[in-house]
Design a protein around this motif. Sequence first.
Motif, PDB file in Angstrom:
ATOM      1  N   GLU A  55      31.963  28.429  34.904  1.00  0.00           N
ATOM      2  CA  GLU A  55      32.883  29.434  34.354  1.00  0.00           C
ATOM      3  C   GLU A  55      32.232  30.817  34.374  1.00  0.00           C
ATOM      4  O   GLU A  55      32.885  31.810  34.693  1.00  0.00           O
ATOM      5  CB  GLU A  55      33.294  29.049  32.939  1.00  0.00           C
ATOM      6  N   ASN A  56      30.954  30.876  34.036  1.00  0.00           N
ATOM      7  CA  ASN A  56      30.247  32.165  34.062  1.00  0.00           C
ATOM      8  C   ASN A  56      30.183  32.723  35.482  1.00  0.00           C
ATOM      9  O   ASN A  56      30.362  33.922  35.692  1.00  0.00           O
ATOM     10  CB  ASN A  56      28.837  32.020  33.503  1.00  0.00           C
ATOM     11  N   GLN A  57      29.937  31.851  36.460  1.00  0.00           N
ATOM     12  CA  GLN A  57      29.918  32.297  37.854  1.00  0.00           C
ATOM     13  C   GLN A  57      31.286  32.817  38.270  1.00  0.00           C
ATOM     14  O   GLN A  57      31.395  33.841  38.954  1.00  0.00           O
ATOM     15  CB  GLN A  57      29.486  31.163  38.775  1.00  0.00           C
ATOM     16  N   ASN A  58      32.347  32.112  37.840  1.00  0.00           N
ATOM     17  CA  ASN A  58      33.704  32.567  38.169  1.00  0.00           C
ATOM     18  C   ASN A  58      34.010  33.907  37.511  1.00  0.00           C
ATOM     19  O   ASN A  58      34.605  34.785  38.137  1.00  0.00           O
ATOM     20  CB  ASN A  58      34.739  31.518  37.747  1.00  0.00           C
ATOM     21  N   GLU A  59      33.601  34.053  36.243  1.00  0.00           N
ATOM     22  CA  GLU A  59      33.821  35.324  35.558  1.00  0.00           C
ATOM     23  C   GLU A  59      33.062  36.451  36.251  1.00  0.00           C
ATOM     24  O   GLU A  59      33.596  37.540  36.442  1.00  0.00           O
ATOM     25  CB  GLU A  59      33.372  35.220  34.096  1.00  0.00           C
ATOM     26  N   LEU A  60      31.821  36.177  36.619  1.00  0.00           N
ATOM     27  CA  LEU A  60      31.022  37.180  37.323  1.00  0.00           C
ATOM     28  C   LEU A  60      31.660  37.546  38.662  1.00  0.00           C
ATOM     29  O   LEU A  60      31.752  38.723  39.021  1.00  0.00           O
ATOM     30  CB  LEU A  60      29.602  36.677  37.535  1.00  0.00           C
ATOM     31  N   ALA A  61      32.135  36.543  39.378  1.00  0.00           N
ATOM     32  CA  ALA A  61      32.799  36.804  40.663  1.00  0.00           C
ATOM     33  C   ALA A  61      34.065  37.619  40.450  1.00  0.00           C
ATOM     34  O   ALA A  61      34.348  38.550  41.219  1.00  0.00           O
ATOM     35  CB  ALA A  61      33.124  35.485  41.364  1.00  0.00           C
ATOM     36  N   ASP A  62      34.829  37.291  39.389  1.00  0.00           N
ATOM     37  CA  ASP A  62      36.040  38.053  39.089  1.00  0.00           C
ATOM     38  C   ASP A  62      35.705  39.498  38.752  1.00  0.00           C
ATOM     39  O   ASP A  62      36.374  40.429  39.214  1.00  0.00           O
ATOM     40  CB  ASP A  62      36.797  37.414  37.918  1.00  0.00           C
ATOM     41  N   LYS A  63      34.655  39.682  37.949  1.00  0.00           N
ATOM     42  CA  LYS A  63      34.271  41.047  37.585  1.00  0.00           C
ATOM     43  C   LYS A  63      33.792  41.824  38.800  1.00  0.00           C
ATOM     44  O   LYS A  63      34.117  42.992  38.962  1.00  0.00           O
ATOM     45  CB  LYS A  63      33.185  41.024  36.508  1.00  0.00           C
ATOM     46  N   LYS A  64      33.024  41.161  39.659  1.00  0.00           N
ATOM     47  CA  LYS A  64      32.575  41.830  40.889  1.00  0.00           C
ATOM     48  C   LYS A  64      33.763  42.196  41.762  1.00  0.00           C
ATOM     49  O   LYS A  64      33.821  43.290  42.317  1.00  0.00           O
ATOM     50  CB  LYS A  64      31.615  40.932  41.673  1.00  0.00           C
ATOM     51  N   ARG A  65      34.718  41.275  41.886  1.00  0.00           N
ATOM     52  CA  ARG A  65      35.907  41.535  42.693  1.00  0.00           C
ATOM     53  C   ARG A  65      36.701  42.693  42.099  1.00  0.00           C
ATOM     54  O   ARG A  65      37.140  43.595  42.817  1.00  0.00           O
ATOM     55  CB  ARG A  65      36.766  40.274  42.780  1.00  0.00           C
ATOM     56  N   GLU A  66      36.857  42.692  40.771  1.00  0.00           N
ATOM     57  CA  GLU A  66      37.577  43.792  40.126  1.00  0.00           C
ATOM     58  C   GLU A  66      36.848  45.115  40.344  1.00  0.00           C
ATOM     59  O   GLU A  66      37.480  46.137  40.617  1.00  0.00           O
ATOM     60  CB  GLU A  66      37.715  43.511  38.630  1.00  0.00           C
TER      61      GLU A  66
END
Length: 149
Positions: A55-66
Amino acid sequence: MGRQKAVAKDLLANIPDSVDAQSAPTQPKPKTKRIKKAQPKAIQHAHSFSVQSFENQNELADKKRETLEDQAEATIKAQNDAEEKAESAEAIRKVLEAQKKEAEEKMSQAQKELQDALATKEAEVKAADEKGYNEGVADVAADYEKQVK
């Protein structure tokens, strides 16, 4: 890796015949219940940690994408603004060029009119000078004739 599990035959062979012989057991009883209870908790914690890490990796990926999307939008906006400013500057340059050309044409026309007016004045002055000179010559000649007679 620790000791081997006790087999039923080994356990029966080690049972003493008398009570006195039991004072020093050769093998302690295995504590399998604790291990069995600890294993599901350990697995549960590992699974929970794994899920949390995912979940943390997904959140980090989402934040990077944003962040990348925001940077891309800002870059596109800046590029559009720069293009609009360039277009505005080009339009202003064209207007100023047209005004400059118009001013040069007006200046050329004014110079031409000034030269024509100057030529006309020169001709008028020359004619007036000649007229004055001729009148002066005629007056002097008339005075001379009066004196001579």
